[in-house]
Design an enzyme around this catalytic site. Sequence first.
Site, PDB file in Angstrom:
ATOM      1  N   CYS A 129       0.806  -1.223   0.000  1.00  0.00           N
ATOM      2  CA  CYS A 129       0.000   0.000   0.000  1.00  0.00           C
ATOM      3  C   CYS A 129       0.841   1.277   0.000  1.00  0.00           C
ATOM      4  CB  CYS A 129      -0.958   0.000   1.183  1.00  0.00           C
ATOM      5  SG  CYS A 129      -2.074  -1.430   1.200  1.00  0.00           S
ATOM      6  N   HIS A 266      -3.202   7.188   2.090  1.00  0.00           N
ATOM      7  CA  HIS A 266      -3.625   5.875   1.593  1.00  0.00           C
ATOM      8  C   HIS A 266      -5.034   5.600   2.115  1.00  0.00           C
ATOM      9  CE1 HIS A 266      -4.056   1.686   0.871  1.00  0.00           C
ATOM     10  NE2 HIS A 266      -3.793   1.321   2.111  1.00  0.00           N
ATOM     11  N   ASN A 296     -10.080  -0.172  -0.178  1.00  0.00           N
ATOM     12  CA  ASN A 296      -8.624  -0.118  -0.129  1.00  0.00           C
ATOM     13  C   ASN A 296      -8.084  -0.709  -1.432  1.00  0.00           C
ATOM     14  OD1 ASN A 296      -5.892  -0.469   0.318  1.00  0.00           O
ATOM     15  ND2 ASN A 296      -6.121  -1.302   2.378  1.00  0.00           N
TER      16      ASN A 296
END
Length: 339
Positions: A129, A266, A296
């Site tokens: 990520c 993020h 996500n």
Amino acid sequence: MSVYARITGTGSALPARRLTNDDMAALLAQRGLETSDAWIVERTGIRARHFAEDGQMASDLALDASLRALQAAGRAPHEVDLIIVATSTPDMVFPSTATILQRKLHEAALAAGGRGPIGAPAFDVQAVCTGFIYALTVADAMLRTGGARCALVVGAEVFSRILNFDDRTTCVLFGDGAGAVVLEAVEHDGSGPGVLASDLHADGRHTDILCVPGTVAGGSVLGDPLLRMDGQAVFKLAVGVLEETARTTLAKAGKTEAEVDWLIPHQANIRIMQGTARKLKLPMERVVVTVDQHGNTSAASIPLALDQAVRDGRIQPGQLLLLEGVGGGFTWGSVLLRY
């Protein structure tokens, strides 16, 4: 005068298949698991996510996002002299998804009567990520030192391929997508647009709290090819390291949190984003949030959010943007740039 890496175009792409929380609840019910829209929203802030169709690869999403970014920058594919793709879900073991993207850009350019970026260096970055932050930092360094003049930096993921749909605590969190930026080398005295500072970290002692512990060996999958996550451990680490890296990057650039126009974190969990913003004394009105609609998307989440905020007019030239990510590895980092 110094060289800076300036974002001149952004683009993003999402698969057509959109699943709401109610859709996920119905999907999990077929497996005898219970969840609900209320349960997911309360814990994560996620309301929907996009899943790739069979045969739709990370490079396909990367291509769509890249073409939009190039169009926004007013650049043709042959003008790109560096391609970096951040992904944890590559098309294949090798070659890199970046080289596959390079070929697809070339084919798209030929179909339009142009030329592609054949010959430009192309490689992947794998920091989960945090991947886009890592890739952006590498591209910035290469532009500053003359290794490139026009870079395409992409985050692209098809996380739906590695989700365990018997684990309701993880499969509802992730989605697929891609985001891209065109970075160009510009010269100015430091008051103009470009990347001002960055900060990268990793701590391999925490490998096990977020991982896909499988590999290919002898023509078979060795280990578990599905995502595992210790949510509480990730949350505890994330908020602390995100505050730390943000302050470090701001200090490198001689800036304060009060000068930040937009925080683009993020998009993992609304609680993590709220916690980070609170520690930096930034109101949520100055945080770009897309996790509710995209879930996500790992390395794609920051450039996806950036592109959305640019295209809807929130982000304006001259504004100060703080980008930060945290992910498996355990990795984390941030980039401060003037748009």
